[in-house]
Design a protein around this motif. Structure first.
Motif, PDB file in Angstrom:
ATOM      1  N   TYR A 143      -6.087  -1.379  -7.978  1.00  0.00           N
ATOM      2  CA  TYR A 143      -7.464  -0.956  -8.424  1.00  0.00           C
ATOM      3  C   TYR A 143      -7.547  -1.103 -10.047  1.00  0.00           C
ATOM      4  CZ  TYR A 143      -9.349   0.400  -3.669  1.00  0.00           C
ATOM      5  OH  TYR A 143      -9.985   0.351  -2.728  1.00  0.00           O
ATOM      6  N   LEU A 144      -6.264  -0.708 -10.569  1.00  0.00           N
ATOM      7  CA  LEU A 144      -6.455  -0.701 -11.972  1.00  0.00           C
ATOM      8  C   LEU A 144      -6.248  -2.238 -12.418  1.00  0.00           C
ATOM      9  CD1 LEU A 144      -5.959   0.430 -15.025  1.00  0.00           C
ATOM     10  CD2 LEU A 144      -3.552   0.747 -14.192  1.00  0.00           C
ATOM     11  N   LYS A 145      -5.400  -2.928 -11.837  1.00  0.00           N
ATOM     12  CA  LYS A 145      -5.075  -4.242 -12.066  1.00  0.00           C
ATOM     13  C   LYS A 145      -6.367  -5.094 -11.942  1.00  0.00           C
ATOM     14  CE  LYS A 145      -1.127  -6.680 -10.681  1.00  0.00           C
ATOM     15  NZ  LYS A 145      -0.635  -7.299 -12.093  1.00  0.00           N
ATOM     16  N   ALA A 146      -7.161  -4.981 -10.916  1.00  0.00           N
ATOM     17  CA  ALA A 146      -8.344  -5.621 -10.489  1.00  0.00           C
ATOM     18  C   ALA A 146      -9.459  -4.973 -11.696  1.00  0.00           C
ATOM     19  CB  ALA A 146      -9.025  -4.982  -9.283  1.00  0.00           C
ATOM     20  N   ILE A 195       0.967  -1.057   0.029  1.00  0.00           N
ATOM     21  CA  ILE A 195      -0.113   0.145  -0.033  1.00  0.00           C
ATOM     22  C   ILE A 195       0.914   1.091  -0.023  1.00  0.00           C
ATOM     23  CG2 ILE A 195      -2.006  -1.050   0.947  1.00  0.00           C
ATOM     24  CD1 ILE A 195      -1.001   0.035   3.879  1.00  0.00           C
ATOM     25  N   PHE A 196       0.103   2.415  -0.453  1.00  0.00           N
ATOM     26  CA  PHE A 196       1.047   3.598  -0.513  1.00  0.00           C
ATOM     27  C   PHE A 196       0.611   4.455   0.643  1.00  0.00           C
ATOM     28  CE2 PHE A 196       2.168   3.895  -5.315  1.00  0.00           C
ATOM     29  CZ  PHE A 196       2.838   2.517  -5.160  1.00  0.00           C
ATOM     30  N   PRO A 218     -10.149   5.566  -3.808  1.00  0.00           N
ATOM     31  CA  PRO A 218     -10.289   5.924  -2.411  1.00  0.00           C
ATOM     32  C   PRO A 218      -9.336   6.742  -2.105  1.00  0.00           C
ATOM     33  CG  PRO A 218     -11.072   3.802  -2.976  1.00  0.00           C
ATOM     34  CD  PRO A 218     -10.373   4.124  -4.317  1.00  0.00           C
ATOM     35  N   GLY A 219      -9.473   7.758  -1.549  1.00  0.00           N
ATOM     36  CA  GLY A 219      -8.081   8.721  -0.868  1.00  0.00           C
ATOM     37  C   GLY A 219      -7.943   9.906  -1.827  1.00  0.00           C
ATOM     38  N   TYR A 220      -8.119   9.996  -3.088  1.00  0.00           N
ATOM     39  CA  TYR A 220      -7.921  10.772  -4.085  1.00  0.00           C
ATOM     40  C   TYR A 220      -8.767  12.328  -3.794  1.00  0.00           C
ATOM     41  CZ  TYR A 220      -4.262   8.744  -6.735  1.00  0.00           C
ATOM     42  OH  TYR A 220      -3.035   8.352  -6.923  1.00  0.00           O
ATOM     43  N   GLY A 271      -5.648   3.159  -0.102  1.00  0.00           N
ATOM     44  CA  GLY A 271      -5.981   1.543   0.215  1.00  0.00           C
ATOM     45  C   GLY A 271      -5.872   1.361   1.429  1.00  0.00           C
ATOM     46  N   GLY A 272      -6.600   0.120   1.783  1.00  0.00           N
ATOM     47  CA  GLY A 272      -6.989  -0.076   3.128  1.00  0.00           C
ATOM     48  C   GLY A 272      -5.531  -0.311   4.044  1.00  0.00           C
ATOM     49  N   LYS A 273      -5.411   0.406   5.454  1.00  0.00           N
ATOM     50  CA  LYS A 273      -4.113   0.124   5.805  1.00  0.00           C
ATOM     51  C   LYS A 273      -4.109  -1.337   6.730  1.00  0.00           C
ATOM     52  CE  LYS A 273      -1.869   2.241   9.996  1.00  0.00           C
ATOM     53  NZ  LYS A 273      -2.013   3.554  11.141  1.00  0.00           N
ATOM     54  N   ARG A 274      -5.245  -1.807   7.144  1.00  0.00           N
ATOM     55  CA  ARG A 274      -5.200  -2.942   7.649  1.00  0.00           C
ATOM     56  C   ARG A 274      -5.711  -4.113   6.459  1.00  0.00           C
ATOM     57  NH1 ARG A 274      -7.078   0.714  11.044  1.00  0.00           N
ATOM     58  NH2 ARG A 274      -6.128   0.719  13.345  1.00  0.00           N
ATOM     59  N   ASN A 275      -6.450  -3.833   5.840  1.00  0.00           N
ATOM     60  CA  ASN A 275      -7.110  -4.737   5.008  1.00  0.00           C
ATOM     61  C   ASN A 275      -7.344  -4.162   3.735  1.00  0.00           C
ATOM     62  OD1 ASN A 275      -8.213  -6.669   3.344  1.00  0.00           O
ATOM     63  ND2 ASN A 275      -9.942  -7.490   5.231  1.00  0.00           N
ATOM     64  N   ALA A 276      -6.196  -4.475   2.809  1.00  0.00           N
ATOM     65  CA  ALA A 276      -6.161  -3.757   1.524  1.00  0.00           C
ATOM     66  C   ALA A 276      -6.933  -4.538   0.366  1.00  0.00           C
ATOM     67  CB  ALA A 276      -4.752  -3.490   1.149  1.00  0.00           C
ATOM     68  N   LYS A 277      -7.228  -6.042   0.535  1.00  0.00           N
ATOM     69  CA  LYS A 277      -7.851  -6.530  -0.538  1.00  0.00           C
ATOM     70  C   LYS A 277      -9.368  -6.453  -0.560  1.00  0.00           C
ATOM     71  CE  LYS A 277      -4.696 -10.410  -0.180  1.00  0.00           C
ATOM     72  NZ  LYS A 277      -4.613 -12.045  -0.039  1.00  0.00           N
ATOM     73  N   GLU A 278      -9.922  -6.188   0.632  1.00  0.00           N
ATOM     74  CA  GLU A 278     -11.138  -5.948   0.845  1.00  0.00           C
ATOM     75  C   GLU A 278     -11.728  -4.883   0.189  1.00  0.00           C
ATOM     76  OE1 GLU A 278     -14.907  -5.738   4.084  1.00  0.00           O
ATOM     77  OE2 GLU A 278     -12.770  -6.358   4.745  1.00  0.00           O
ATOM     78  N   PRO A 279     -11.156  -3.604   0.062  1.00  0.00           N
ATOM     79  CA  PRO A 279     -11.680  -2.391  -0.544  1.00  0.00           C
ATOM     80  C   PRO A 279     -11.612  -2.646  -2.199  1.00  0.00           C
ATOM     81  CG  PRO A 279     -10.201  -1.818   1.238  1.00  0.00           C
ATOM     82  CD  PRO A 279     -10.141  -3.261   0.989  1.00  0.00           C
ATOM     83  N   VAL A 280     -10.735  -3.185  -2.344  1.00  0.00           N
ATOM     84  CA  VAL A 280     -10.512  -3.644  -4.064  1.00  0.00           C
ATOM     85  C   VAL A 280     -11.696  -4.384  -4.419  1.00  0.00           C
ATOM     86  CG1 VAL A 280      -9.277  -4.549  -5.889  1.00  0.00           C
ATOM     87  CG2 VAL A 280      -8.012  -3.313  -3.969  1.00  0.00           C
ATOM     88  N   GLN A 281     -12.150  -5.416  -3.420  1.00  0.00           N
ATOM     89  CA  GLN A 281     -13.338  -6.442  -3.907  1.00  0.00           C
ATOM     90  C   GLN A 281     -14.451  -5.451  -3.840  1.00  0.00           C
ATOM     91  OE1 GLN A 281     -13.020  -9.356  -4.974  1.00  0.00           O
ATOM     92  NE2 GLN A 281     -15.146  -9.390  -5.616  1.00  0.00           N
ATOM     93  N   ILE A 282     -14.620  -4.733  -3.105  1.00  0.00           N
ATOM     94  CA  ILE A 282     -15.850  -3.634  -2.816  1.00  0.00           C
ATOM     95  C   ILE A 282     -16.150  -2.800  -3.919  1.00  0.00           C
ATOM     96  CG2 ILE A 282     -17.010  -1.674  -1.549  1.00  0.00           C
ATOM     97  CD1 ILE A 282     -15.876  -3.084   1.011  1.00  0.00           C
TER      98      ILE A 282
END
Length: 619
Positions: A97-100, A49-50, A173-175, A62-73
């Motif tokens: 997010y782009l990869k997904a 994560i950045f 998210p975050g932008y 991206g999620g600080k703790r869980n970064a996979k879940e936000p991409v799935q959402i």
């Protein structure tokens, strides 16, 4: 940083956009970005994560703790993405997010990524392997500081009215917190463009009938036989010609034009008529092309006495108002061309670069003027204004030009302009360069403001007139003595042809009925499960034959321009694919029935207009 990942991403990107890669490598990642700093971390679920430091604050892309879940959402929110959808992702982040997104969509999906930070973008290319996603499809990257001026051109290429319903726009998210102002500008630009396209389509539906009315109504004047060739034959070309446009700089030197009267052929664009006449300057002719030109722009006492140059599709009510010569050129419409062809004559044409001023310049060049002076040809927002005072308003308002395109100015280092004006600017530069290859042409830009046009020499209008305007020529008298291209007998023959046009629309309406029956039979075949290759080929052959009968009629061309809805129906179906031959046949039949019905309605509408417009004319 991984040099291997960077090189793989760059190589993949270079397959599609080598010019972007060159610009990126030239600019490079700032050694020290005072605005944004990127720190690489890992979330608790092991994803890269950045963490962004900006303005003394910290943000996680991206999620600080869980970064996979936000991409799935994100993917769930995106939903099913249509095969030909345009998708705009605002913010690249770490690339997750782009990869997904790339993995979630077909390769035909047009993905456009806007990134407001070069530092974040370069870090993404260093840390995240996207070579497979980038290499497998043309993903357009717009990066602030690298190629942000390409956003509008790229947007215009990927958006189509047929696919607007499938448009997706997502903000990483975050932008929103990081780059709110920049994102707002580009998101609003996209939304305005989508709205404008929809409005333009709806406007086309509303005004397409008017365009047909223009052509049918103006056929009477075409039969008078005055065209740009007869105009050229009527006036001498030894002196200069002055092209007067309606740019904001016209206010600076409009009074100077009085000194050029009867010493230069003064040709004005229609929008310049009001300020010219208010200044006591009567141009020798004016040019109009807009099928829906606002009448108030030319409705000023005396304008009706000025010769007008126009295509047959120009606004009929404007040409009807004119009392002097109505001078035509070929603009692609078959009926005016037929009037000339049936009399074994050629209808001359005029090149266009999209604006009436482009048409004016092409005409002056084709007429053979060796010196063309341009005034009011800003092609930019000089003084933050779009037009000269006295055109649309007595005092034109100033516009916010902060986010406009910047181009080289005549007297300023850079001037603001719009995409369409830049297109006209490029056309002038190209046309002038090509024209000079044909003969010795001198083009003086006496606009005294605006954008620099390649191939022109800068001069004040005062000096240009003093240097080039020598001999007295009464152009008004020359035009009044202009001869028609037609004899009385040829005009009578043309009028007879006009009386046959309503009948031709009636014939097209009958063909449309037969076409509908053919498509209905096709629909019946699909419903009853009788779709076999031999029978389908035979029925489609009959449909093709009827369609050809329609298209070969000259009157059909106006039907095409009058019912854009039919084209929309046909084209929008390209985005849908059937699973079986029966389903495919059903879709073909459904589209064809709609088209046939619209065709008949339109043919009968134009028959009515033609009867009202053309039958009262004396043969």
């Amino acid at each position: 940083m991984s040099k291997e990942i960077w090189e793989k991403n760059i190589a993949a990107m270079n397959q599609w956009y080598p010019s972007f890669v060159s610009a990126l490598l030239e600019k490079g990642k700032p050694e020290e970005d005072l605005e944004v700093k990127v720190i690489i971390e890992h979330s608790r679920d092991g994803e890269k994560i950045f963490r962004i430091q900006k303005d003394g604050r910290r943000f996680y892309l991206g999620g600080k703790r869980n970064a996979k879940e936000p991409v799935q959402i994100f993917l769930e929110k995106l939903g099913n993405v249509h095969k030909y959808a345009p998708v705009f992702l605002f913010g690249a982040g770490s690339g997750a997010y782009l990869k997904a997104l790339a993995g979630h969509t077909d390769k035909e999906v047009n993905i456009v990524v806007y990134e407001p930070s070069v530092t974040i973008f370069c870090t993404m290319l260093e840390e995240t392997d996207l070579s497979e996603e980038i290499g497998g499809r043309p993903i357009a990257f717009i990066v602030e500081g690298i190629n942000e001026s390409e956003f509008q051109p790229v947007m215009n290429r990927v958006l189509a009215v047929e696919s607007l319903g499938y448009l997706k726009e997502e903000i990483h998210p975050g932008y929103r917190s990081l780059f709110q102002e920049k994102l707002l500008f580009y998101v609003r630009t996209l939304q305005r463009r989508a709205e404008d396209m929809q409005v333009s389509y709806n406007t086309g539906m509303l005004f397409s009938k008017d365009l047909a009315q223009n052509v049918l109504g103006n056929l009477e004047y075409v039969c008078e036989g005055y065209n740009t060739k007869t105009l050229s034959d009527a006036i001498p070309h030894e002196g200069p010609a002055i092209l007067v446009a309606a740019g904001p700089s016209l206010n600076k030197n409009i009074e100077e034009l009085k000194k050029a009267k009867n010493k230069a052929f003064i040709l004005a664009v229609d929008t310049a008529i009001r300020p010219l006449l208010k200044a006591g300057i009567i141009p020798d002719a004016f040019f109009t092309i807009d099928p829906h030109k606002e009448m108030e722009l030319v409705e000023i006492e005396g304008s009706e006495q000025i010769p007008v140059i126009a295509p047959a599709s120009a606004r009929h009510s404007l040409l009807k108002r004119q009392k002097n010569r109505r001078i035509f050129y070929f603009d692609g419409y078959a009926m005016p061309h037929h009037i000339y062809r049936m009399n074994k004559k050629e209808m001359p044409d005029v090149s266009t670069g999209g604006s009436v001023a482009c048409n004016c310049f092409s005409l002056l060049f084709k007429m053979g003027f060796n010196t063309i002076i341009m005034a009011g040809q800003d092609l930019a927002y000089t003084g933050n204004k779009s037009h000269a005072d006295g055109t649309f308003q007595e005092v034109m308002p100033k516009k916010d030009t902060q986010h406009m395109i910047k181009v080289k100015g005549n007297y300023e280092e850079q001037v603001p302009t719009l995409t369409n004006l830049r297109i006209y600017l490029d056309w002038f530069s190209w046309y002038i360069t090509k024209a000079k290859e044909i003969y010795s042409l001198r083009v003086i830009n006496a606009t005294e403001g605006g954008a620099w046009i390649e191939g022109t020499e800068l001069m004040t209008l005062k000096d240009a007139i003093a240097e080039t305007c020598k001999d007295e020529i009464n152009f008004a008298d020359c035009i009044s003595r202009m001869e028609s291209a037609f004899t009385d007998e040829e005009r009578a023959k043309a009028a007879e042809y006009l009386h046959t046009i309503p009948k031709e629309y009636e014939e097209i309406a009958h063909i449309a009925k037969d076409l509908e029956k053919a498509y209905l039979k096709l629909a019946k075949m699909s419903r009853e499960g009788r779709v076999q290759k031999e029978g389908l080929t035979k029925q489609l052959g009959k449909i093709k034959k009827l369609t050809k009968q329609c298209c070969k009629k000259e009157a059909y061309q106006l039907i095409e321009s009058t019912m854009p809805g039919a084209g929309f129906i046909i084209r929008s179906e390209y985005y849908n694919e059937a699973d079986t031959l029966e389903d495919e046949t059903k879709e073909i039949a459904r589209k064809g029935i709609k088209y046939s019905q619209l065709l008949e309605q339109c043919a009968m509408l134009l028959k009515s207009i033609a009867e009202e417009t053309l039958l009262p004319l004396e043969v």
